[in-house]
Scaffold this active site. Structure first.
Site, PDB file in Angstrom:
ATOM      1  N   ASP A  86       3.779  75.539  58.324  1.00 14.41           N
ATOM      2  CA  ASP A  86       3.376  74.833  59.539  1.00 14.41           C
ATOM      3  C   ASP A  86       1.913  74.376  59.465  1.00 14.41           C
ATOM      4  OD1 ASP A  86       5.883  75.653  60.245  1.00 14.41           O
ATOM      5  OD2 ASP A  86       5.219  77.208  61.640  1.00 14.41           O
TER       6      ASP A  86
ATOM      7  N   SER B  71      -8.553  75.507  77.734  1.00 11.74           N
ATOM      8  CA  SER B  71      -7.446  74.581  77.507  1.00 11.74           C
ATOM      9  C   SER B  71      -7.095  73.868  78.798  1.00 11.74           C
ATOM     10  CB  SER B  71      -6.227  75.348  77.005  1.00 11.74           C
ATOM     11  OG  SER B  71      -5.087  74.509  77.078  1.00 11.74           O
TER      12      SER B  71
ATOM     13  N   THR C 271      12.176  79.149  53.583  1.00 18.93           N
ATOM     14  CA  THR C 271      11.878  79.253  52.144  1.00 18.93           C
ATOM     15  C   THR C 271      10.404  79.536  51.896  1.00 18.93           C
ATOM     16  OG1 THR C 271      11.701  76.862  52.209  1.00 18.93           O
ATOM     17  CG2 THR C 271      13.759  77.754  51.350  1.00 18.93           C
ATOM     18  N   ASP C 272       9.545  79.312  52.912  1.00 20.10           N
ATOM     19  CA  ASP C 272       8.098  79.364  52.627  1.00 20.10           C
ATOM     20  C   ASP C 272       7.568  80.782  52.440  1.00 20.10           C
ATOM     21  OD1 ASP C 272       8.115  80.035  55.343  1.00 20.10           O
ATOM     22  OD2 ASP C 272       6.416  78.740  55.874  1.00 20.10           O
TER      23      ASP C 272
ATOM     24  N   GLU D 124      14.136  75.487  55.021  1.00 20.97           N
ATOM     25  CA  GLU D 124      13.845  76.392  56.138  1.00 20.97           C
ATOM     26  C   GLU D 124      13.887  77.851  55.691  1.00 20.97           C
ATOM     27  OE1 GLU D 124      12.066  75.413  58.746  1.00 20.97           O
ATOM     28  OE2 GLU D 124      13.708  74.077  59.321  1.00 20.97           O
TER      29      GLU D 124
HETATM   30  C1  GLA Z   1       8.320  79.274  61.369  1.00 24.29           C
HETATM   31  C2  GLA Z   1       7.205  79.801  60.471  1.00 24.29           C
HETATM   32  C3  GLA Z   1       7.165  79.029  59.153  1.00 24.29           C
HETATM   33  C4  GLA Z   1       8.545  78.990  58.498  1.00 24.29           C
HETATM   34  C5  GLA Z   1       9.601  78.549  59.515  1.00 24.29           C
HETATM   35  C6  GLA Z   1      10.988  78.618  58.952  1.00 24.29           C
HETATM   36  O1  GLA Z   1       8.039  77.963  61.769  1.00 24.29           O
HETATM   37  O2  GLA Z   1       5.963  79.664  61.116  1.00 24.29           O
HETATM   38  O3  GLA Z   1       6.216  79.595  58.288  1.00 24.29           O
HETATM   39  O4  GLA Z   1       8.862  80.223  57.941  1.00 24.29           O
HETATM   40  O5  GLA Z   1       9.568  79.323  60.692  1.00 24.29           O
HETATM   41  O6  GLA Z   1      11.150  77.726  57.912  1.00 24.29           O
END
Ligand code: GLA
Length: 415
Positions: free
Chosen positions: A204, A99, A67-68, A65
């Site tokens: 995500d 929608s 980390t991206d 989490e």
């Molecule tokens: C959100 C962001 C992701 C990531 C998470 C934490 O979901 O959209 O890119 O940074 O938080 O891991």
């Protein structure tokens, strides 16, 4: 979008293949969400049949989490909850979006006149994707789009990434762009960063575009290399529960950017390109070089979290799935104490679930509300669900929504 994590009991079947009885036991509403219904809704809105129907899922992150955006590792899995999109190409450059989950009518725009962050509404996600595709030099013009989604909004389950990836996947087919799923993910992220204005990482959208059924996705966010890691929960008598706390604390958005800036400051102080480059073995020495206590916590979380991703993958590969539980809980404690993105409701899920016999639990996603995941033996799932629900009642919180996180397929065409 509907707040109904129970709404889709399984994968989206081909039209007509659904057996309502098969879904009766898990609280699903037979026929309430599926490609036929979305195609029919498109017809009702636009007056003609769509060119196709696509699906893109929401996600939970098993571990890895925040980390991206530090060039680190993540391990998300796609949920059965999906954004469905019925779409057709238009020759006149008009982009119409609608929608079934958001009040208000059709939003009409021009594909060649989209401006970043122009309106800030939900239509910014699909419009941002059209903008990002065009900005990447791809020949995309108008389209008619109708969405139905079972990915709850504000629950930290990536409802916006699902919209972006569904849009990019549909336009990729309709305009024969030939984009790979990872490129589709990057287009979605670009839309969110530069058009909607949210500084998210790549996790995500990659989860929504690239996950496969029965697997978690090991992604190296530096070079985008990925591996599908088998995550056969049912075969091992296990369940992963998603507990949606149904709270979203307002400070979330600014706090995310602040954590991100703090991580960058830490990397600068340590003279590395990104915190991913701080080796676990050198963590103590690295921390000694950082004066700011907040930044020290951020650095400690990222370095230990990358290590936890590797640990979890090692255990999954060794067939020791139950043993990942304590690693998940350690990840939560690190997010709570070092990265400071948890909140009372998320902490309560983790504490009450673990006290009731869960193997491990942690918040998932950005934090400050949203959802937690809980790993349980199948036999304990009900008792743990009850214990968490009871703890929420005793604390005066609204009942959380609990649903199983079945590792599901990434974005795909359904019809
Ligand atoms: C959100 C962001 C992701 C990531 C998470 C934490 O979901 O959209 O890119 O940074 O938080 O891991």
């Amino acid at each position: 979008m509907t707040c109904d994590p129970q709404g889709e009991g399984g994968a989206h079947d081909e039209p007509g293949a659904r057996d309502p009885q098969a879904y009766a036991g898990d609280g699903a509403r037979p026929g309430a969400h599926g490609p036929e219904r979305t195609a029919a809704a498109f017809h009702a809105v636009y007056g003609y049949a769509p060119g196709g129907v696509w699906a893109a899922p929401g996600r939970v992150n098993l571990i890895g989490e925040h980390t991206d955006y530090n060039d680190g590792f993540v391990l998300p899995l796609a949920l059965p909850h999906t954004a469905l999109l019925a779409a057709s190409r238009r020759a006149d450059g008009v982009l119409r979006v609608h929608s079934g989950d958001v009040p208000g009518g059709v939003v009409e725009l021009r594909a060649d006149a989209l401006t970043p962050a122009a309106d800030g509404g939900w239509a910014g996600y699909p419009a941002g994707v059209v903008w990002a595709l065009r900005e990447a030099g791809l020949a995309v013009g108008g389209a008619d789009l109708h969405f139905d989604s079972t990915v709850p909004t504000g629950a930290g389950l990536s409802s916006s990434a699902a919209l972006e990836v569904a849009t990019a996947t549909a336009l990729n087919d309709l305009y024969a762009l030939g984009l790979e799923p990872q490129r589709i993910a990057r287009i979605g992220q670009r839309a969110e960063n530069a058009f909607v204005g949210v500084p998210c990482g790549i996790m995500d959208q990659t989860a929504s575009a690239c996950c496969t059924e029965g697997h978690a996705l090991h992604l190296d966010t530096r070079d985008l290399r990925q591996r599908q890691v088998p995550f056969a929960l049912a075969a091992e008598g296990l369940r992963l529960l998603v507990v949606d706390t149904r709270v979203k604390h307002e400070l979330g958005d600014g706090a995310y950017a602040k954590r991100r800036a703090g991580c960058e400051q830490g990397a600068r102080t340590l003279g590395v390109r990104a915190l991913r480059d701080v080796p676990y073995e050198g963590l103590g020495a690295a921390l000694d070089r950082i004066e700011d206590g907040t930044v020290r916590g951020l650095v400690r979380h990222i370095v230990t979290e990358n290590r936890r991703v590797e640990e979890v993958i090692g255990l999954l590969d060794a067939g020791e799935t139950p043993a990942i539980g304590p690693v998940l809980t350690a990840g939560h404690i690190s997010l709570r104490d070092d990265f400071t993105v948890s909140c009372a409701e998320l902490d309560l899920v983790v504490e009450s679930a673990n006290a009731a016999g869960a193997l491990g639990a942690r918040m998932t996603g950005g934090g400050f509300g949203g959802s937690a995941i809980v790993l349980v033996e199948e036999a304990d799932a009900e008792a743990v669900t009850k214990a968490v629900t009871h703890a929420f009642g005793a604390a005066g919180y609204a009942a959380p929504r609990v649903s199983p996180a079945v590792p599901s397929a990434g974005a795909r065409r359904l019809a």
